[in-house]
Each structure stands twice: as structure tokens, then as C-alpha cells.
Design a protein around this motif. Structure first.
Motif, PDB file in Angstrom:
ATOM      1  N   PHE A 176     -22.868  59.708  23.409  1.00  0.00           N
ATOM      2  CA  PHE A 176     -22.861  61.287  23.003  1.00  0.00           C
ATOM      3  C   PHE A 176     -21.344  61.242  23.496  1.00  0.00           C
ATOM      4  O   PHE A 176     -20.538  61.468  22.683  1.00  0.00           O
ATOM      5  N   ALA A 177     -21.745  61.672  24.482  1.00  0.00           N
ATOM      6  CA  ALA A 177     -20.449  62.618  25.410  1.00  0.00           C
ATOM      7  C   ALA A 177     -18.690  61.341  25.794  1.00  0.00           C
ATOM      8  O   ALA A 177     -18.045  62.059  25.298  1.00  0.00           O
ATOM      9  N   ALA A 178     -19.154  60.002  25.646  1.00  0.00           N
ATOM     10  CA  ALA A 178     -18.152  58.886  25.649  1.00  0.00           C
ATOM     11  C   ALA A 178     -17.956  59.010  24.630  1.00  0.00           C
ATOM     12  O   ALA A 178     -16.292  59.539  23.491  1.00  0.00           O
ATOM     13  N   LYS A 179     -18.223  59.213  22.862  1.00  0.00           N
ATOM     14  CA  LYS A 179     -17.392  59.347  22.231  1.00  0.00           C
ATOM     15  C   LYS A 179     -16.659  60.152  21.116  1.00  0.00           C
ATOM     16  O   LYS A 179     -16.610  60.648  20.387  1.00  0.00           O
ATOM     17  N   LYS A 180     -17.750  61.196  21.656  1.00  0.00           N
ATOM     18  CA  LYS A 180     -17.271  62.439  21.122  1.00  0.00           C
ATOM     19  C   LYS A 180     -15.894  63.031  21.901  1.00  0.00           C
ATOM     20  O   LYS A 180     -15.035  63.264  22.098  1.00  0.00           O
ATOM     21  N   LYS A 181     -15.729  62.177  23.234  1.00  0.00           N
ATOM     22  CA  LYS A 181     -14.433  62.477  23.445  1.00  0.00           C
ATOM     23  C   LYS A 181     -13.136  61.234  23.057  1.00  0.00           C
ATOM     24  O   LYS A 181     -12.140  61.775  22.729  1.00  0.00           O
ATOM     25  N   GLN A 182     -13.801  60.208  22.329  1.00  0.00           N
ATOM     26  CA  GLN A 182     -12.896  59.243  21.577  1.00  0.00           C
ATOM     27  C   GLN A 182     -12.701  60.167  20.758  1.00  0.00           C
ATOM     28  O   GLN A 182     -11.176  60.541  19.853  1.00  0.00           O
ATOM     29  N   ILE A 183     -13.740  61.245  20.073  1.00  0.00           N
ATOM     30  CA  ILE A 183     -13.133  61.271  18.761  1.00  0.00           C
ATOM     31  C   ILE A 183     -12.233  62.988  19.049  1.00  0.00           C
ATOM     32  O   ILE A 183     -10.968  62.591  17.900  1.00  0.00           O
ATOM     33  N   LEU A 184     -11.794  63.406  19.570  1.00  0.00           N
ATOM     34  CA  LEU A 184     -11.150  65.281  20.615  1.00  0.00           C
ATOM     35  C   LEU A 184     -10.221  64.220  20.839  1.00  0.00           C
ATOM     36  O   LEU A 184      -9.246  64.798  21.385  1.00  0.00           O
ATOM     37  N   GLY A 185     -10.034  62.597  21.356  1.00  0.00           N
ATOM     38  CA  GLY A 185      -8.666  62.494  22.073  1.00  0.00           C
ATOM     39  C   GLY A 185      -8.597  63.418  23.149  1.00  0.00           C
ATOM     40  O   GLY A 185      -7.666  63.377  23.843  1.00  0.00           O
TER      41      GLY A 185
END
Length: 97
Positions: free
Chosen positions: A87-96
Motif C-alpha cells: 500500500f505504501a509503495a503504490k501510494k508513493k508511486q501514485i503521488l509521485g
């Protein structure tokens, strides 16, 4: 009796003044036309460059799209499909980040 051969000094000066004045007027007109032509060309080039820049730049992601992706991601985490790390990794990816 004295014979004159030409227009004399005053006549020559007057003719020279007319020729110089005409040449200056023509030169000024040509220069003015060239300046207008170059200004129009520069304006067209600026407009073309602006269009290319607008076409090349991708539109920024919509804020609603990011919010929707984060909500779907949170729902997957709550359902237990994603781990906290995923979740944290994907969230960082989405937020850039």
C-alpha cells in the motif's frame, strides 16, 4: 555676352537636394516595409512555438483521478488484498514521491 553652360551652382544644389530627399523617402519606405514583414514573421514563429509547447506538454493528472486511485488502493488494503508495504509503495508511486 556670357553664355551659361549648365544650371549653375544653385540649380545643381537644388537638383541634388531633390535626389537626396527622394532617395531618403524611398529608403525609409523600404525599411518600414521590411520591419513590418520581419515583425509578422516573428509573431508567426512565436505562435507556432507556443502551439508546439502546448501540444508537447502532457496535461497534469486530474486531482479527482488521484483521489479515486488512492480510495481504491485503501479499499484493497482494508480487504486484505494489499499489505501495508505494498500500500505504501503504490501510494508513493501514485503521488509521485
Amino acid at each position: 555676352m556670357r553664355r551659361r553652360r549648365g544650371p549653375g551652382l544653385v540649380g545643381t544644389m537644388a537638383r541634388t537636394a531633390v535626389v537626396v530627399g527622394t532617395a531618403s523617402a524611398v529608403s525609409g519606405k523600404v525599411q518600414h516595409n521590411q520591419q513590418q514583414k520581419y515583425a509578422a514573421q516573428a509573431q508567426q514563429q512565436e505562435a507556432a512555438a507556443a502551439q508546439q509547447a502546448a501540444a508537447a506538454a502532457p496535461p497534469p493528472p486530474a486531482q479527482d483521478d488521484v483521489t479515486a486511485q488512492l480510495q481504491q488502493l485503501a479499499a484493497l488494503k482494508e480487504q486484505g488484498i494489499l499489505t501495508e508495504e505494498e500500500f505504501a509503495a503504490k501510494k508513493k508511486q501514485i503521488l509521485g514521491i
